[in-house]
Design an enzyme around this catalytic site. Structure first.
Site, short mmCIF file in Angstrom:
data_model
loop_
_atom_site.label_atom_id
_atom_site.label_comp_id
_atom_site.label_asym_id
_atom_site.label_seq_id
_atom_site.Cartn_x
_atom_site.Cartn_y
_atom_site.Cartn_z
N ASP A 28 10.10 3.39 -3.55
CA ASP A 28 10.59 2.69 -4.74
C ASP A 28 11.27 3.71 -5.66
OD1 ASP A 28 7.96 3.83 -5.41
OD2 ASP A 28 8.23 2.82 -7.34
N GLU A 80 5.28 3.61 -6.82
CA GLU A 80 4.89 4.83 -7.54
C GLU A 80 5.45 4.86 -8.95
OE1 GLU A 80 4.71 8.87 -9.07
OE2 GLU A 80 6.55 7.74 -8.70
ZN LIG Z 1 8.82 10.28 -7.52
#
Ligand SMILES: [Zn+2]
Length: 454
Positions: free
Chosen positions: A92, A155
Protein backbone atom coordinates in the site's frame (compact mmCIF):
# COMPACT_ATOMS: atom_id res chain seq x y z
CA UNK A 1 30.67 -14.32 -7.16
CA UNK A 2 29.87 -10.73 -6.20
CA UNK A 3 30.67 -9.46 -9.71
CA UNK A 4 28.71 -12.26 -11.34
CA UNK A 5 25.68 -11.35 -9.23
CA UNK A 6 26.19 -7.66 -9.98
CA UNK A 7 26.15 -8.39 -13.71
CA UNK A 8 23.05 -10.53 -13.37
CA UNK A 9 21.28 -7.76 -11.47
CA UNK A 10 22.26 -5.22 -14.11
CA UNK A 11 20.67 -7.46 -16.72
CA UNK A 12 17.54 -7.73 -14.53
CA UNK A 13 17.06 -3.96 -14.17
CA UNK A 14 14.81 -3.50 -17.24
CA UNK A 15 12.46 -6.08 -15.72
CA UNK A 16 12.73 -4.29 -12.35
CA UNK A 17 11.71 -1.04 -14.02
CA UNK A 18 8.79 -2.64 -15.83
CA UNK A 19 7.63 -4.30 -12.61
CA UNK A 20 7.89 -1.07 -10.66
CA UNK A 21 5.99 0.80 -13.38
CA UNK A 22 3.21 -1.77 -13.15
CA UNK A 23 3.09 -1.53 -9.36
CA UNK A 24 3.16 2.28 -9.26
CA UNK A 25 0.23 2.36 -11.73
CA UNK A 26 -1.90 0.58 -9.11
CA UNK A 27 -3.31 3.28 -6.82
CA UNK A 28 -3.07 1.07 -3.76
CA UNK A 29 -3.97 3.59 -1.07
CA UNK A 30 -5.63 1.43 1.59
CA UNK A 31 -8.50 3.81 2.27
CA UNK A 32 -11.76 3.06 0.47
CA UNK A 33 -12.90 6.66 1.00
CA UNK A 34 -10.09 7.85 -1.27
CA UNK A 35 -9.42 5.08 -3.79
CA UNK A 36 -11.34 2.01 -4.93
CA UNK A 37 -10.37 -1.10 -2.91
CA UNK A 38 -9.83 -2.96 -6.22
CA UNK A 39 -6.57 -1.02 -6.59
CA UNK A 40 -5.22 -2.67 -3.43
CA UNK A 41 -6.62 -6.03 -4.52
CA UNK A 42 -4.77 -5.72 -7.85
CA UNK A 43 -1.51 -4.90 -6.10
CA UNK A 44 -1.91 -7.81 -3.68
CA UNK A 45 -2.61 -10.19 -6.54
CA UNK A 46 0.39 -8.92 -8.47
CA UNK A 47 2.72 -9.39 -5.49
CA UNK A 48 1.34 -12.86 -4.87
CA UNK A 49 1.95 -13.97 -8.47
CA UNK A 50 5.38 -12.36 -8.66
CA UNK A 51 6.67 -14.17 -5.57
CA UNK A 52 4.94 -17.41 -6.52
CA UNK A 53 7.01 -17.25 -9.70
CA UNK A 54 10.16 -16.98 -7.54
CA UNK A 55 9.47 -20.19 -5.66
CA UNK A 56 6.98 -19.18 -2.98
CA UNK A 57 4.67 -21.98 -4.12
CA UNK A 58 2.25 -21.63 -1.20
CA UNK A 59 1.90 -17.83 -1.48
CA UNK A 60 -1.58 -16.77 -0.35
CA UNK A 61 -3.59 -13.81 0.88
CA UNK A 62 -4.30 -13.55 4.59
CA UNK A 63 -6.97 -11.10 5.71
CA UNK A 64 -6.06 -9.03 8.76
CA UNK A 65 -8.27 -7.38 11.38
CA UNK A 66 -8.47 -4.02 9.62
CA UNK A 67 -9.77 -5.73 6.48
CA UNK A 68 -6.57 -5.45 4.47
CA UNK A 69 -4.96 -8.46 2.81
CA UNK A 70 -1.32 -9.34 3.34
CA UNK A 71 0.62 -11.67 1.04
CA UNK A 72 2.24 -14.52 2.95
CA UNK A 73 4.36 -17.35 1.58
CA UNK A 74 7.29 -19.64 2.23
CA UNK A 75 10.10 -21.02 0.12
CA UNK A 76 11.81 -23.94 1.88
CA UNK A 77 15.41 -24.61 0.88
CA UNK A 78 15.06 -28.37 1.25
CA UNK A 79 17.47 -28.29 4.18
CA UNK A 80 15.48 -27.90 7.39
CA UNK A 81 18.67 -27.14 9.35
CA UNK A 82 19.35 -24.10 7.15
CA UNK A 83 18.52 -20.72 8.69
CA UNK A 84 15.24 -18.97 7.96
CA UNK A 85 14.95 -15.39 6.72
CA UNK A 86 11.65 -13.49 6.69
CA UNK A 87 11.33 -10.80 4.00
CA UNK A 88 9.01 -7.87 4.71
CA UNK A 89 7.60 -5.04 2.61
CA UNK A 90 4.21 -3.35 2.07
CA UNK A 91 2.30 -2.80 -1.16
CA UNK A 92 0.00 0.00 0.00
CA UNK A 93 1.08 3.61 -0.50
CA UNK A 94 0.43 7.08 0.84
CA UNK A 95 -2.12 9.15 -1.11
CA UNK A 96 -0.48 11.47 -3.67
CA UNK A 97 -1.51 14.56 -1.64
CA UNK A 98 -1.38 17.80 -3.64
CA UNK A 99 -1.48 16.56 -7.25
CA UNK A 100 -0.59 20.09 -8.47
CA UNK A 101 2.72 19.82 -6.62
CA UNK A 102 3.75 16.74 -8.62
CA UNK A 103 5.99 17.47 -11.61
CA UNK A 104 5.07 14.09 -13.14
CA UNK A 105 1.83 12.06 -12.90
CA UNK A 106 1.95 10.40 -9.44
CA UNK A 107 0.79 6.98 -10.65
CA UNK A 108 2.97 6.82 -13.77
CA UNK A 109 6.56 5.78 -13.17
CA UNK A 110 8.55 8.48 -14.95
CA UNK A 111 12.32 8.72 -15.38
CA UNK A 112 13.59 12.22 -14.57
CA UNK A 113 16.56 14.07 -16.12
CA UNK A 114 18.41 13.21 -12.92
CA UNK A 115 18.03 9.49 -13.67
CA UNK A 116 15.67 8.91 -10.75
CA UNK A 117 12.33 7.12 -11.19
CA UNK A 118 9.38 9.23 -10.00
CA UNK A 119 5.99 8.05 -8.79
CA UNK A 120 3.98 7.38 -5.62
CA UNK A 121 5.39 4.28 -3.94
CA UNK A 122 8.44 4.15 -6.23
CA UNK A 123 10.54 3.97 -3.07
CA UNK A 124 8.04 3.46 -0.20
CA UNK A 125 7.60 0.59 -0.45
CA UNK A 126 7.14 -0.77 -3.97
CA UNK A 127 10.84 -0.12 -4.66
CA UNK A 128 11.62 -2.55 -1.87
CA UNK A 129 9.26 -5.17 -3.30
CA UNK A 130 11.15 -4.92 -6.59
CA UNK A 131 14.46 -5.04 -4.68
CA UNK A 132 13.42 -8.35 -3.08
CA UNK A 133 12.33 -9.77 -6.44
CA UNK A 134 15.53 -8.68 -8.17
CA UNK A 135 17.69 -10.25 -5.45
CA UNK A 136 15.75 -13.52 -5.70
CA UNK A 137 15.88 -13.57 -9.50
CA UNK A 138 19.63 -12.98 -9.45
CA UNK A 139 20.18 -15.86 -7.03
CA UNK A 140 17.85 -18.28 -8.83
CA UNK A 141 18.11 -21.62 -7.08
CA UNK A 142 21.52 -20.85 -5.53
CA UNK A 143 19.87 -20.01 -2.27
CA UNK A 144 20.52 -22.28 0.70
CA UNK A 145 18.22 -20.50 3.18
CA UNK A 146 14.58 -21.05 4.04
CA UNK A 147 12.60 -17.99 3.07
CA UNK A 148 9.34 -16.56 4.36
CA UNK A 149 7.56 -13.56 2.91
CA UNK A 150 5.10 -11.04 4.31
CA UNK A 151 3.96 -8.06 2.24
CA UNK A 152 1.26 -6.14 4.08
CA UNK A 153 -1.49 -3.97 2.65
CA UNK A 154 -2.23 -1.23 5.18
CA UNK A 155 1.09 -0.05 6.62
CA UNK A 156 0.55 3.59 5.72
CA UNK A 157 -2.88 3.72 7.39
CA UNK A 158 -1.60 2.95 10.88
CA UNK A 159 -4.61 0.68 11.41
CA UNK A 160 -2.38 -2.13 12.67
CA UNK A 161 -3.75 -5.01 10.57
CA UNK A 162 -0.49 -6.95 10.45
CA UNK A 163 0.49 -5.93 13.99
CA UNK A 164 -2.64 -7.69 15.25
CA UNK A 165 -2.17 -10.65 12.94
CA UNK A 166 1.38 -11.56 13.97
CA UNK A 167 1.06 -12.45 17.70
CA UNK A 168 -1.65 -15.15 17.35
CA UNK A 169 0.12 -16.50 14.23
CA UNK A 170 3.67 -16.23 15.53
CA UNK A 171 4.72 -19.63 14.13
CA UNK A 172 4.21 -18.30 10.59
CA UNK A 173 6.86 -15.66 11.26
CA UNK A 174 9.46 -17.70 13.16
CA UNK A 175 12.84 -16.80 11.63
CA UNK A 176 16.52 -16.31 12.40
CA UNK A 177 16.60 -12.95 10.65
CA UNK A 178 13.85 -10.55 9.56
CA UNK A 179 14.56 -8.06 6.78
CA UNK A 180 12.14 -5.19 7.42
CA UNK A 181 12.69 -3.43 4.12
CA UNK A 182 10.98 -0.08 4.62
CA UNK A 183 13.91 2.28 5.34
CA UNK A 184 17.01 3.25 3.41
CA UNK A 185 20.65 4.19 3.18
CA UNK A 186 22.33 7.28 4.63
CA UNK A 187 22.55 8.68 1.08
CA UNK A 188 22.65 7.22 -2.43
CA UNK A 189 25.59 4.80 -2.39
CA UNK A 190 26.18 5.07 1.39
CA UNK A 191 24.97 1.78 2.88
CA UNK A 192 23.21 1.86 6.23
CA UNK A 193 20.97 -0.15 8.50
CA UNK A 194 18.45 1.63 10.68
CA UNK A 195 19.05 0.37 14.20
CA UNK A 196 17.07 2.74 16.38
CA UNK A 197 13.48 3.95 16.31
CA UNK A 198 11.90 6.35 18.76
CA UNK A 199 8.82 5.50 20.75
CA UNK A 200 6.09 7.96 21.66
CA UNK A 201 3.69 9.02 24.38
CA UNK A 202 0.78 11.36 23.55
CA UNK A 203 -1.25 13.17 26.21
CA UNK A 204 -3.85 15.91 26.41
CA UNK A 205 -3.22 18.34 29.27
CA UNK A 206 -6.12 20.51 30.44
CA UNK A 207 -5.95 23.59 32.67
CA UNK A 208 -9.03 24.88 34.55
CA UNK A 209 -9.12 28.03 36.65
CA UNK A 210 -12.48 29.87 36.40
CA UNK A 211 -16.14 28.90 36.42
CA UNK A 212 -16.75 30.68 33.13
CA UNK A 213 -15.35 33.30 30.72
CA UNK A 214 -15.07 36.73 32.34
CA UNK A 215 -14.46 40.21 30.92
CA UNK A 216 -10.73 40.87 30.60
CA UNK A 217 -11.24 44.53 31.50
CA UNK A 218 -13.21 43.88 34.65
CA UNK A 219 -11.23 40.86 35.87
CA UNK A 220 -7.96 40.65 33.89
CA UNK A 221 -5.01 41.06 36.23
CA UNK A 222 -5.85 39.23 39.42
CA UNK A 223 -8.08 36.53 37.87
CA UNK A 224 -6.23 33.30 36.94
CA UNK A 225 -6.24 33.13 33.15
CA UNK A 226 -6.30 29.44 32.10
CA UNK A 227 -4.69 30.12 28.74
CA UNK A 228 -1.86 32.11 30.31
CA UNK A 229 -1.41 29.28 32.83
CA UNK A 230 -1.25 26.73 30.01
CA UNK A 231 1.35 28.78 28.11
CA UNK A 232 3.44 29.02 31.27
CA UNK A 233 3.04 25.31 31.96
CA UNK A 234 4.05 24.32 28.43
CA UNK A 235 7.10 26.57 28.58
CA UNK A 236 8.50 24.43 31.43
CA UNK A 237 8.89 21.51 29.02
CA UNK A 238 11.91 23.10 27.29
CA UNK A 239 14.75 25.27 28.52
CA UNK A 240 16.27 28.32 26.82
CA UNK A 241 18.46 26.07 24.61
CA UNK A 242 15.48 24.09 23.40
CA UNK A 243 16.40 20.95 25.33
CA UNK A 244 13.37 18.99 26.53
CA UNK A 245 13.40 19.25 30.33
CA UNK A 246 10.99 16.72 31.80
CA UNK A 247 12.01 15.76 35.31
CA UNK A 248 13.11 12.12 35.32
CA UNK A 249 13.93 11.86 31.59
CA UNK A 250 17.62 11.95 30.70
CA UNK A 251 18.29 14.59 28.05
CA UNK A 252 22.04 14.10 27.72
CA UNK A 253 22.47 10.85 25.74
CA UNK A 254 24.71 10.76 22.68
CA UNK A 255 24.06 9.10 19.30
CA UNK A 256 26.89 6.73 18.34
CA UNK A 257 25.96 6.02 14.70
CA UNK A 258 25.94 8.11 11.53
CA UNK A 259 25.82 11.88 12.23
CA UNK A 260 23.13 14.03 10.62
CA UNK A 261 24.89 17.17 9.32
CA UNK A 262 23.28 20.48 10.37
CA UNK A 263 23.01 21.88 6.85
CA UNK A 264 21.34 18.76 5.51
CA UNK A 265 18.91 18.70 8.42
CA UNK A 266 18.09 22.38 7.89
CA UNK A 267 17.37 21.69 4.22
CA UNK A 268 15.36 18.50 4.91
CA UNK A 269 13.27 20.19 7.61
CA UNK A 270 12.88 23.46 5.70
CA UNK A 271 14.27 25.57 8.54
CA UNK A 272 14.08 29.28 7.67
CA UNK A 273 17.26 31.37 7.50
CA UNK A 274 18.04 32.77 10.90
CA UNK A 275 15.98 30.23 12.84
CA UNK A 276 18.23 28.13 15.04
CA UNK A 277 18.29 24.39 15.67
CA UNK A 278 17.18 23.37 19.13
CA UNK A 279 19.11 21.71 21.92
CA UNK A 280 22.63 21.43 23.23
CA UNK A 281 23.28 18.14 21.42
CA UNK A 282 24.03 17.44 17.77
CA UNK A 283 21.14 16.92 15.37
CA UNK A 284 21.50 13.14 15.65
CA UNK A 285 21.61 13.33 19.46
CA UNK A 286 18.46 15.44 19.54
CA UNK A 287 16.69 13.32 16.96
CA UNK A 288 17.63 9.77 17.87
CA UNK A 289 19.10 9.66 21.39
CA UNK A 290 17.11 12.12 23.53
CA UNK A 291 13.49 12.75 24.48
CA UNK A 292 11.70 15.49 22.53
CA UNK A 293 8.32 17.00 23.31
CA UNK A 294 6.18 18.73 20.68
CA UNK A 295 2.95 20.67 21.07
CA UNK A 296 0.56 19.24 18.48
CA UNK A 297 -2.45 21.42 19.15
CA UNK A 298 -4.01 23.86 21.58
CA UNK A 299 -7.69 24.36 22.39
CA UNK A 300 -8.25 28.07 22.76
CA UNK A 301 -10.27 30.73 20.96
CA UNK A 302 -8.97 31.39 17.44
CA UNK A 303 -7.82 34.95 16.78
CA UNK A 304 -10.80 35.79 14.60
CA UNK A 305 -13.87 35.72 16.80
CA UNK A 306 -11.97 36.00 20.06
CA UNK A 307 -13.49 38.35 22.64
CA UNK A 308 -12.00 40.50 25.38
CA UNK A 309 -12.43 37.69 27.89
CA UNK A 310 -10.31 35.46 30.11
CA UNK A 311 -10.50 31.76 29.35
CA UNK A 312 -11.76 29.45 32.11
CA UNK A 313 -10.02 26.41 30.58
CA UNK A 314 -7.49 25.55 27.91
CA UNK A 315 -5.95 22.32 26.67
CA UNK A 316 -2.95 21.15 24.65
CA UNK A 317 -2.14 17.89 22.92
CA UNK A 318 1.48 16.87 23.49
CA UNK A 319 3.64 14.36 21.65
CA UNK A 320 6.68 13.06 23.51
CA UNK A 321 9.18 11.08 21.42
CA UNK A 322 11.40 8.79 23.48
CA UNK A 323 14.70 7.12 22.55
CA UNK A 324 15.54 3.42 22.99
CA UNK A 325 16.12 2.61 26.63
CA UNK A 326 13.17 4.70 27.82
CA UNK A 327 10.07 2.80 28.89
CA UNK A 328 6.85 4.45 27.57
CA UNK A 329 5.02 3.83 30.87
CA UNK A 330 7.81 5.53 32.82
CA UNK A 331 7.88 8.37 30.30
CA UNK A 332 4.12 8.84 30.67
CA UNK A 333 4.47 8.98 34.46
CA UNK A 334 7.35 11.43 34.22
CA UNK A 335 5.45 13.70 31.83
CA UNK A 336 2.25 13.55 33.91
CA UNK A 337 4.12 14.25 37.17
CA UNK A 338 6.03 17.10 35.57
CA UNK A 339 2.88 18.76 34.23
CA UNK A 340 1.01 18.33 37.50
CA UNK A 341 3.90 19.64 39.59
CA UNK A 342 4.49 22.63 37.30
CA UNK A 343 0.95 24.01 37.40
CA UNK A 344 1.30 27.75 38.07
CA UNK A 345 -0.92 29.73 40.46
CA UNK A 346 -2.73 26.72 41.86
CA UNK A 347 -4.79 26.14 38.70
CA UNK A 348 -6.25 22.66 38.16
CA UNK A 349 -4.25 20.49 35.75
CA UNK A 350 -5.38 17.13 34.43
CA UNK A 351 -3.48 14.88 32.06
CA UNK A 352 -5.24 12.29 29.86
CA UNK A 353 -3.02 9.71 28.16
CA UNK A 354 -3.64 8.90 24.47
CA UNK A 355 -1.51 6.64 22.26
CA UNK A 356 1.84 5.27 23.32
CA UNK A 357 4.45 3.11 21.59
CA UNK A 358 7.75 1.59 22.65
CA UNK A 359 11.07 2.60 21.10
CA UNK A 360 13.12 -0.02 19.26
CA UNK A 361 16.83 -0.77 19.24
CA UNK A 362 18.13 -3.55 17.02
CA UNK A 363 20.57 -6.04 18.52
CA UNK A 364 23.45 -5.77 16.07
CA UNK A 365 25.90 -8.31 17.53
CA UNK A 366 24.62 -11.50 15.91
CA UNK A 367 25.51 -13.50 12.78
CA UNK A 368 22.89 -11.81 10.60
CA UNK A 369 24.31 -8.35 11.22
CA UNK A 370 27.83 -9.71 10.64
CA UNK A 371 26.71 -11.12 7.28
CA UNK A 372 24.91 -7.88 6.45
CA UNK A 373 27.99 -5.74 7.15
CA UNK A 374 30.05 -7.87 4.74
CA UNK A 375 27.30 -7.92 2.12
CA UNK A 376 26.81 -4.15 2.22
CA UNK A 377 30.56 -3.47 2.07
CA UNK A 378 30.92 -5.75 -0.97
CA UNK A 379 27.89 -4.31 -2.75
CA UNK A 380 28.74 -0.64 -2.16
CA UNK A 381 32.53 -0.67 -1.76
CA UNK A 382 32.32 1.10 1.57
CA UNK A 383 31.44 0.15 5.14
CA UNK A 384 27.88 0.11 6.40
CA UNK A 385 26.86 2.78 8.87
CA UNK A 386 24.03 2.88 11.40
CA UNK A 387 21.08 5.27 11.31
CA UNK A 388 18.30 6.17 13.68
CA UNK A 389 14.80 7.14 12.71
CA UNK A 390 12.72 9.65 14.57
CA UNK A 391 9.39 7.98 13.87
CA UNK A 392 8.31 4.56 15.00
CA UNK A 393 7.61 1.29 13.19
CA UNK A 394 5.45 -0.56 15.74
CA UNK A 395 5.78 -3.79 13.76
CA UNK A 396 9.45 -4.06 14.82
CA UNK A 397 8.44 -4.46 18.47
CA UNK A 398 5.70 -6.89 17.42
CA UNK A 399 8.24 -9.02 15.55
CA UNK A 400 10.72 -8.78 18.43
CA UNK A 401 8.10 -10.08 20.87
CA UNK A 402 6.63 -12.76 18.59
CA UNK A 403 9.95 -14.02 17.20
CA UNK A 404 12.41 -14.00 20.10
CA UNK A 405 15.95 -14.58 18.89
CA UNK A 406 15.33 -13.24 15.40
CA UNK A 407 17.76 -10.51 14.34
CA UNK A 408 15.70 -7.62 12.98
CA UNK A 409 17.30 -5.65 10.15
CA UNK A 410 15.81 -2.42 8.81
CA UNK A 411 17.09 -1.48 5.37
CA UNK A 412 15.91 -0.70 1.86
CA UNK A 413 15.87 1.78 -1.01
CA UNK A 414 14.33 4.75 0.86
CA UNK A 415 17.36 7.05 1.14
CA UNK A 416 16.75 10.69 2.19
CA UNK A 417 16.22 12.04 -1.34
CA UNK A 418 13.21 9.80 -1.99
CA UNK A 419 10.70 12.34 -0.53
CA UNK A 420 8.55 9.45 0.63
CA UNK A 421 5.08 10.53 1.79
CA UNK A 422 5.51 13.86 -0.09
CA UNK A 423 4.78 14.89 -3.68
CA UNK A 424 7.47 13.94 -6.23
CA UNK A 425 8.49 10.72 -4.47
CA UNK A 426 11.24 8.95 -6.37
CA UNK A 427 13.74 6.13 -6.15
CA UNK A 428 17.28 5.94 -7.47
CA UNK A 429 17.53 2.87 -9.71
CA UNK A 430 21.14 2.35 -8.62
CA UNK A 431 19.88 1.94 -5.05
CA UNK A 432 17.50 -0.79 -6.21
CA UNK A 433 20.37 -2.54 -8.00
CA UNK A 434 22.94 -2.14 -5.21
CA UNK A 435 20.49 -3.02 -2.43
CA UNK A 436 19.29 -6.07 -4.37
CA UNK A 437 22.94 -7.12 -4.63
CA UNK A 438 23.47 -6.51 -0.92
CA UNK A 439 20.35 -8.53 -0.13
CA UNK A 440 21.44 -11.41 -2.38
CA UNK A 441 24.95 -11.45 -0.87
CA UNK A 442 23.45 -11.29 2.62
CA UNK A 443 21.24 -14.30 1.98
CA UNK A 444 24.19 -16.33 0.69
CA UNK A 445 26.54 -15.28 3.50
CA UNK A 446 24.04 -15.72 6.27
CA UNK A 447 23.32 -19.24 5.01
CA UNK A 448 26.98 -20.25 4.95
CA UNK A 449 27.78 -18.52 8.27
CA UNK A 450 24.95 -20.44 9.92
CA UNK A 451 26.03 -23.72 8.28
CA UNK A 452 29.70 -23.46 9.32
CA UNK A 453 28.55 -22.71 12.86
CA UNK A 454 26.84 -26.12 13.05
ZN1 LIG B 1 6.78 2.45 4.05
Amino acid sequence: MTEQLRDRIQALMPQAKADLAGLVAMRSVADARQFPPEECAKAAAWVLEAFRAEGFADARLVTTADGSDAVYGTRPSGDPSAPTVLLYAHYDVQPPLDEQAWRTPPFTLTEGDDGRWYGRGAADCKGNIVMHLTALRALGDQLPVNLKLIVEGSEEQGTGGLEEFVPPNAELFAADAILVCDTGNAAVGRPAATVSLRGLVNVVVTVESLRTEVHSGMFGGPAPDALAALVRLLSTLRDEHGDTTIAGLDNTQLWDGEPYPDDRFRADAGVLDGAGLLGTGSVSDMLWARPAVSILGIDCPPVIGSAAALQPHAAARLNLRIPPGTDPAKALTALTDHLTASAPWGVRVSVAPEASGAPFRAATGGPAYAALREAMADAFGQPMTMLGQGGSIPLCNVFAAACPGAEIILMGVEEPQTLMHAPNESVHPQEIADMALAEALFLQRFASAATTKE
